[in-house]
Design a protein around this motif. Sequence first.
Motif, short mmCIF file in Angstrom:
data_model
loop_
_atom_site.label_atom_id
_atom_site.label_comp_id
_atom_site.label_asym_id
_atom_site.label_seq_id
_atom_site.Cartn_x
_atom_site.Cartn_y
_atom_site.Cartn_z
N LEU A 1 0.84 -1.20 0.00
CA LEU A 1 0.00 0.00 0.00
C LEU A 1 0.88 1.25 0.00
O LEU A 1 0.63 2.22 -0.72
CB LEU A 1 -0.88 -0.04 1.26
CG LEU A 1 -1.99 0.98 1.38
CD1 LEU A 1 -2.99 0.84 0.24
CD2 LEU A 1 -2.71 0.80 2.72
N ALA A 2 1.94 1.20 0.81
CA ALA A 2 2.86 2.34 0.89
C ALA A 2 3.54 2.57 -0.46
O ALA A 2 3.72 3.72 -0.88
CB ALA A 2 3.90 2.09 1.97
N ASP A 3 3.90 1.47 -1.15
CA ASP A 3 4.53 1.63 -2.46
C ASP A 3 3.58 2.34 -3.43
O ASP A 3 3.98 3.17 -4.22
CB ASP A 3 4.92 0.26 -3.04
CG ASP A 3 6.42 -0.02 -2.90
OD1 ASP A 3 7.16 0.90 -2.49
OD2 ASP A 3 6.83 -1.15 -3.21
N PHE A 4 2.30 1.98 -3.34
CA PHE A 4 1.31 2.64 -4.18
C PHE A 4 1.20 4.12 -3.84
O PHE A 4 1.24 4.99 -4.71
CB PHE A 4 -0.06 1.94 -4.03
CG PHE A 4 -1.19 2.70 -4.65
CD1 PHE A 4 -1.38 2.68 -6.03
CD2 PHE A 4 -2.04 3.48 -3.88
CE1 PHE A 4 -2.41 3.40 -6.62
CE2 PHE A 4 -3.07 4.20 -4.46
CZ PHE A 4 -3.25 4.16 -5.83
N LEU A 5 1.10 4.39 -2.54
CA LEU A 5 0.94 5.80 -2.12
C LEU A 5 2.19 6.62 -2.47
O LEU A 5 2.09 7.77 -2.87
CB LEU A 5 0.65 5.87 -0.62
CG LEU A 5 -0.70 5.26 -0.20
CD1 LEU A 5 -0.84 5.26 1.32
CD2 LEU A 5 -1.86 6.01 -0.85
N ALA A 6 3.37 5.98 -2.31
CA ALA A 6 4.61 6.68 -2.63
C ALA A 6 4.67 7.00 -4.12
O ALA A 6 5.08 8.08 -4.53
CB ALA A 6 5.82 5.83 -2.21
N ALA A 7 4.22 6.04 -4.93
CA ALA A 7 4.25 6.26 -6.37
C ALA A 7 3.23 7.32 -6.77
O ALA A 7 3.46 8.13 -7.67
CB ALA A 7 3.99 4.95 -7.11
N ALA A 8 2.08 7.31 -6.08
CA ALA A 8 1.07 8.33 -6.38
C ALA A 8 1.56 9.72 -5.96
O ALA A 8 1.34 10.70 -6.67
CB ALA A 8 -0.24 7.99 -5.67
N ASP A 9 2.26 9.77 -4.83
CA ASP A 9 2.90 11.02 -4.41
C ASP A 9 3.90 11.45 -5.47
O ASP A 9 3.95 12.62 -5.87
CB ASP A 9 3.58 10.78 -3.05
CG ASP A 9 4.37 11.98 -2.55
OD1 ASP A 9 3.82 12.72 -1.73
OD2 ASP A 9 5.52 12.17 -2.99
N GLY A 10 4.68 10.46 -5.92
CA GLY A 10 5.53 10.68 -7.09
C GLY A 10 6.79 11.49 -6.85
O GLY A 10 7.53 11.75 -7.80
N SER A 11 7.06 11.89 -5.61
CA SER A 11 8.23 12.74 -5.35
C SER A 11 9.53 12.04 -5.71
O SER A 11 9.65 10.83 -5.61
CB SER A 11 8.28 13.13 -3.86
OG SER A 11 7.17 13.91 -3.51
N ASN A 12 10.48 12.87 -6.11
CA ASN A 12 11.83 12.36 -6.40
C ASN A 12 12.66 12.57 -5.14
O ASN A 12 12.86 13.70 -4.70
CB ASN A 12 12.42 13.12 -7.59
CG ASN A 12 13.75 12.54 -8.02
OD1 ASN A 12 14.51 11.99 -7.23
ND2 ASN A 12 14.03 12.66 -9.31
N LEU A 13 13.16 11.45 -4.60
CA LEU A 13 13.90 11.52 -3.34
C LEU A 13 15.38 11.82 -3.56
O LEU A 13 16.19 11.59 -2.68
CB LEU A 13 13.68 10.23 -2.53
CG LEU A 13 12.45 10.24 -1.59
CD1 LEU A 13 12.74 11.03 -0.33
CD2 LEU A 13 11.20 10.76 -2.25
N GLY A 14 15.69 12.34 -4.74
CA GLY A 14 17.02 12.92 -4.91
C GLY A 14 17.23 14.06 -3.92
O GLY A 14 18.37 14.37 -3.57
N GLY A 15 16.15 14.61 -3.47
CA GLY A 15 16.25 15.65 -2.45
C GLY A 15 15.24 16.74 -2.69
O GLY A 15 14.22 16.51 -3.35
N GLY A 16 15.49 17.89 -2.13
CA GLY A 16 14.55 18.98 -2.26
C GLY A 16 13.77 19.20 -0.98
O GLY A 16 13.92 18.46 -0.01
N ASN A 17 12.96 20.20 -1.03
CA ASN A 17 12.26 20.70 0.15
C ASN A 17 10.82 20.19 0.11
O ASN A 17 9.93 20.86 -0.40
CB ASN A 17 12.34 22.23 0.14
CG ASN A 17 11.73 22.84 1.38
OD1 ASN A 17 11.49 22.15 2.37
ND2 ASN A 17 11.49 24.15 1.33
N HIS A 18 10.62 18.98 0.59
CA HIS A 18 9.27 18.41 0.62
C HIS A 18 9.20 17.35 1.70
O HIS A 18 10.24 16.89 2.19
CB HIS A 18 8.86 17.85 -0.76
CG HIS A 18 9.88 16.92 -1.36
ND1 HIS A 18 9.88 15.57 -1.12
CD2 HIS A 18 10.94 17.16 -2.18
CE1 HIS A 18 10.88 15.01 -1.78
NE2 HIS A 18 11.55 15.96 -2.43
#
Length: 487
Positions: A98-115
């Motif tokens: 479920l988390a994988d689905f939610l993470a993909a729907a969130d879609g953020s790139n964890l290369g970094g950034g302010n989120h």
Amino acid sequence: MTAMETLDPADWGEFSRIAHRAVDRAIARTAALRDRPVWRPVPQAVRDSLRQPLPVAPTPLDQVVDQAWDTVLDYPMGNTHPRFWMWYMGASSLTGALADFLAAADGSNLGGGNHAAADCERQVIDWLRQIMGFPEGASGTLTSGGSVANLIGLTVARNRMAGVDLREGGVAALPRPLRFYASDQVHGCHQKALELLGLGNRALRRVPTGPDCRMDMAALAQAIAEDRTGGWQPACVIASAGTVNTGAIDPLPALADLCRDQGLWFHVDGCIGALARLSPRHAPLLDGIERADSLALDPHKSLHVPFEAGCVLVRDAAAHLGSFALHSEYLDPALRGIAAGGWLFDLGVQTSRGFRALKVWMMLREHGTARFGRIIGRNIDQARRMADRIDAHPRLVRLSPVTLDIVCFRHDPGGLDPAALAALNGEIMMRLQEQGVAAFSDTTVHGQHGLRAAICNHRTTDEDIDAALAAVLRTGDELTATHARSA
Ligand SMILES: *Cc1c(COP(=O)(O)O)cnc(C)c1O
């Protein structure tokens, strides 16, 4: 007016129905796992149906999901099944899915950034740091798995121990070749890491192990002394906290002392054992792991987070950053906005990174560390149970001590030469897999071939252990009888 073409559903309600149905099927499948065979071979018709021309035209989503369901998803590896103990991996979990689905729907790139996803990864790293007893201020990152976690740790070790600016000059700048030490039971990813690091397989000196499969400390000290006079520069000791073959734990406190006294980097490969710190009964086995300079661990094993999720921790955060940080003008951090807040890709080899942290975060939040500790402890108890039954049976022979959740043994009817014994046990392994009864792997421990159960599985019951051992015996006895008749 026709809508502009995007990848979004044309009908959100329809998409929701299809998605809910897929979720319900996955839940039903998981709830009924025990009733399915551990594994089934992929039928040729299914294989053929997966070889299709490049799809140029669209297909309705419900058909696509159905096809995936009836082909790809109907013939899995089997590691989610309670009687899968091949290799060493996790059994996955629906919360993680479920988390994988939610993470993909969130879609953020964890290369970094302010989120918030980036903050979530920092939180997960900090929790794992606490579990491992690393000091505040230590650094870490989530990786695809243990192999890359180890690669990152060994890269920092290499760069720190080189004595020259290795990032600038490369290995050609080394005054003397570096040497790394690990036991002869070390996981293959370390050889690959040293090859990738340009040091070569020869830079990884394998230190012999005793009958307990743990590194021989006297042999290690001698190897280091020899290398110092022989033109090498000893750099790093890689301890296995749970070897892949038998689950043996190298003597961590003694290795930490030796590394301190000899000025060597202390890397621990804890992909198998590190998280056993969550089991209060077993945590003392891992004493000394908190003294590592770098430590690899693998949430997609004992935490049963869906693949992929590994982790490396590095005690000296500056050393970690010093090996991976780059400053590209197009990625200059900003004072405010999305580009403020630092880069997570400065801690590893990927630039774009998936939101792996969410599945670890959600699973740790839902279950709490104490439950994971109890399940890890139960798996270790089950290995002990299996070992006791093996020891008590005249035709089963154990091949190594049981420290964690791995048992190596074989069926031995007596009177067979080593090749025949290996063939017999290999046949037992394959039959039990083909019958969908249980999945053991095979291995060789100090020259002796046998079966191996790696009981890293939150669904395994004691009855599963007993039933699988009974099946080994039954199959072994049948094969022996057939063999005797035909001889
Ligand atoms: C599994 C394992 C690895 C490799 O980890 P992956 O997650 O498969 O990349 C490394 N070392 C040990 C001891 C392991 O068990």
